[in-house]
Design an enzyme around this catalytic site. Structure first.
Site, PDB file in Angstrom:
ATOM      1  N   TYR A  84      21.705  31.097   6.416  1.00 38.90           N
ATOM      2  CA  TYR A  84      23.120  31.968   7.142  1.00 38.90           C
ATOM      3  C   TYR A  84      24.284  31.432   7.137  1.00 38.90           C
ATOM      4  O   TYR A  84      24.939  31.600   8.038  1.00 38.90           O
ATOM      5  CB  TYR A  84      21.700  31.759   9.326  1.00 38.90           C
ATOM      6  CG  TYR A  84      20.566  32.268   9.111  1.00 38.90           C
ATOM      7  CD1 TYR A  84      20.892  33.371  10.045  1.00 38.90           C
ATOM      8  CD2 TYR A  84      19.366  31.246   9.379  1.00 38.90           C
ATOM      9  CE1 TYR A  84      19.546  34.218   9.993  1.00 38.90           C
ATOM     10  CE2 TYR A  84      18.263  31.739   9.533  1.00 38.90           C
ATOM     11  CZ  TYR A  84      17.998  32.952   9.685  1.00 38.90           C
ATOM     12  OH  TYR A  84      17.081  33.895   9.720  1.00 38.90           O
ATOM     13  N   TYR A 434      18.195  37.852  15.701  1.00 37.58           N
ATOM     14  CA  TYR A 434      18.260  37.358  16.696  1.00 37.58           C
ATOM     15  C   TYR A 434      19.734  36.258  16.555  1.00 37.58           C
ATOM     16  O   TYR A 434      19.338  35.217  16.919  1.00 37.58           O
ATOM     17  CB  TYR A 434      16.947  36.555  16.596  1.00 37.58           C
ATOM     18  CG  TYR A 434      16.379  35.403  15.982  1.00 37.58           C
ATOM     19  CD1 TYR A 434      16.174  35.573  14.559  1.00 37.58           C
ATOM     20  CD2 TYR A 434      16.609  34.258  16.137  1.00 37.58           C
ATOM     21  CE1 TYR A 434      15.811  34.724  13.904  1.00 37.58           C
ATOM     22  CE2 TYR A 434      16.220  33.185  15.598  1.00 37.58           C
ATOM     23  CZ  TYR A 434      16.228  33.373  14.225  1.00 37.58           C
ATOM     24  OH  TYR A 434      16.192  32.021  13.511  1.00 37.58           O
ATOM     25  N   ARG A 435      20.116  36.262  15.030  1.00 38.59           N
ATOM     26  CA  ARG A 435      20.842  35.520  14.126  1.00 38.59           C
ATOM     27  C   ARG A 435      20.891  35.715  13.458  1.00 38.59           C
ATOM     28  O   ARG A 435      20.342  36.774  11.807  1.00 38.59           O
ATOM     29  CB  ARG A 435      19.858  34.218  13.865  1.00 38.59           C
ATOM     30  CG  ARG A 435      20.170  33.351  13.463  1.00 38.59           C
ATOM     31  CD  ARG A 435      19.146  31.714  13.358  1.00 38.59           C
ATOM     32  NE  ARG A 435      19.498  30.803  12.536  1.00 38.59           N
ATOM     33  CZ  ARG A 435      18.746  29.817  12.115  1.00 38.59           C
ATOM     34  NH1 ARG A 435      17.715  29.638  12.494  1.00 38.59           N
ATOM     35  NH2 ARG A 435      19.009  28.757  11.773  1.00 38.59           N
TER      36      ARG A 435
END
Ligand code: ADP
Length: 488
Positions: A84, A434-435
């Site tokens: 991420y 979600y992310r």
């Protein structure tokens, strides 16, 4: 976004407040905080300095200096947010606020099964503190144990024990705001609180959620709920033939909703055999676990070709047990790093990955629809499709990796392009992520646009009120301070 250089006077002020060894500006020092999972030649998310505060007061001093000099900050706890963006900032030129030195486990309470931790505490650290104290408690750990408990929880991360929904197992925060104020959420707002880590709400609106996946504060303490060590731990593996994802998922749903299965199962496909498998575990008194296992076996007995393999262990003996695979250890609360090897296996010595993570309802129909939606894009772009599907009582979280060699610029570009195509396709189909990785925060925020961008307007109003100079993590989750919205 153009990079904002840090004024020398700001660096001097950081040095004065924190000491020379807590302020890093040399290029080789900064390189260590780069996102390791991008092409090595890219520097779209480069930090201009790293500051390493050791106390809440030092965090406040950092925020004050940032306000004085208009310096954008980017907070991380251990910086292991791999897939991420790692420790990298959204806005190039930001000063990283690394909370590695604030790594004390402040309390482990066995009687009420909770801990209070600082942000630099890793899952390894917390498990070690529980073990060293002789506490009969189980810590929920994600597949990689080196990240921080705080960072993972704030990012809505997952573990695989009964408290594996980390954001729901958090109880009480201490947060430094953009104006330097320190607030305590929940019952911690009472000066002599006896219930900060035992009761999640307080008097008035709950503020905790505002500090998750957000740029409204720097979290300096967090309460985390743990599970009492069970008498018995029973990891289970159910596999079904390759076409039977839907019935597998549909058989799991009632087990989760009725709480026969209390942890966070993972559904994956075996690349060698093509069989789908669900991994989960049962925890508790042996007599109860035996009864639960019988219910689990009956639930899958109607599926043609299903196999259930289970192994009963004493709850306290997971770390020492022979023959457990990495996921059986993780579901038993024993952290590891085995998942790093999988990235190397698929992406080579310098392998990296993006984590594409859409959420669907927990139905077999949706699980199959999501696979059918994603797979052609993977095949077209030449990447292996093999999601790890996190199962919660009402939703599936598809963690669908895109693995590549970070030294191959063309493949890295292809991976990022694939991600954008996938996000577009799932967004149109009504499935949100979600992310997301730093590079897609604006794109994904755009998808949460109901009511002509009502949620964005809400987020921006709160941002402007709490952080008027916009110093805290500008651009995180697509939320930019007023002064930077022009470029959006
Ligand atoms: P990990 O916990 O896996 O090491 P990081 O430390 O990189 O992960 O944190 C992941 C993300 O969570 C960061 O990019 C940041 O946005 C957010 N975050 C982490 N720690 C804090 C904190 N103490 N306060 C506010 N946000 C945080």
């Amino acid at each position: 976004m153009t990079a904002v250089p840090v004024p020398d006077r700001a660096v001097d002020a950081f040095v004065e407040a924190l000491g020379r060894d807590a302020v890093l500006v040399a290029e080789d020092e900064l390189r260590e905080f780069r996102d390791p999972y991008t092409f090595s030649g890219w520097d779209e998310h480069a930090a201009s300095a790293v500051v390493l505060p050791s106390s809440v007061e030092e965090v406040q001093a950092v925020v004050r200096i940032a306000n004085d000099f208009g310096v954008p900050l980017w907070t991380f706890s251990r910086g292991r947010n791999y897939g991420y963006g790692g420790a990298s900032p959204r806005l190039s030129g930001s000063v990283l606020v690394g909370l590695l030195r604030m790594n004390r486990v402040l309390e482990v309470n066995e009687e009420l099964a909770y801990a209070l931790v600082e942000p630099g505490v890793s899952f390894f650290d917390l498990c070690e503190a529980v073990r060293a104290g002789g506490h009969k408690l189980l810590v929920s750990v994600p597949v990689l144990g080196w990240g921080s408990v705080v960072g993972n929880t704030l990012e809505h991360g997952w573990g695989y024990t009964p408290t594996g929904d980390h954001a729901s197992s958090q109880c009480g925060l201490e947060v430094v705001l953009g104006n330097g104020d320190v607030v305590r959420t929940g019952m911690g707002a009472m000066a002599a609180s006896r219930t900060w880590q035992t009761y999640r709400r307080s008097f008035g609106p709950s503020a905790d959620g505002l500090f998750m996946q957000s740029n409204l504060g720097i979290v300096t303490k967090m309460g985390v709920w743990l599970t009492p060590e069970p008498e018995c731990y029973l990891p289970c593996r159910v596999t079904v033939p390759g076409d039977d994802l839907a019935p597998l998922v549909d058989a799991l749903r009632p087990l989760l909703l009725e709480r026969t299965v209390q942890n966070v199962p993972l559904v994956m496909q075996d690349p060698a055999s093509g069989r789908w498998g669900a991994r989960f575990a049962l925890y508790g008194h042996e007599r109860v676990v035996d009864a639960q296992l019988a219910i689990v076996e009956r639930a899958f007995s109607g599926l043609v070709g299903a196999e259930v393999v289970a192994r009963k262990l004493p709850g306290g003996g997971v770390a020492e047990a022979d023959g457990l695979d990495p996921l059986e250890q993780v579901m038993g609360g024993v952290p590891g790093l085995a998942a790093l090897e999988v990235v190397k296996l698929l992406g080579g010595e310098h392998g990296g990955q993006l984590d594409f993570s859409p959420v669907t309802p927990l139905t077999g129909r949706d699980a199959v629809a999501m696979c059918d939606l994603l797979r052609p894009f993977y095949e077209q772009a030449g990447f292996l499709f093999g999601p790890g599907i996190i199962v919660t009582p009402r939703s599936l979280v598809f963690t669908s990796h895109i693995t590549f060699d970070t030294q191959d610029e063309e493949r890295a570009r292809a991976a990022f392009d694939l991600y954008a195509q996938l996000a577009d396709a799932t967004g149109r189909a009504g499935y949100g992520l979600y992310r997301t990785h730093l590079g897609f925060m604006d794109l994904v925020a755009e998808q949460y646009g109901w009511g002509d961008g009502a949620l964005r307007r809400f987020n921006e109003a709160v941002k402007d009120a709490l952080d008027p100079n916009g110093v805290l993590s500008p651009g995180k989750q697509g939320i930019w301070p007023r002064s930077m919205r022009g470029a959006r």
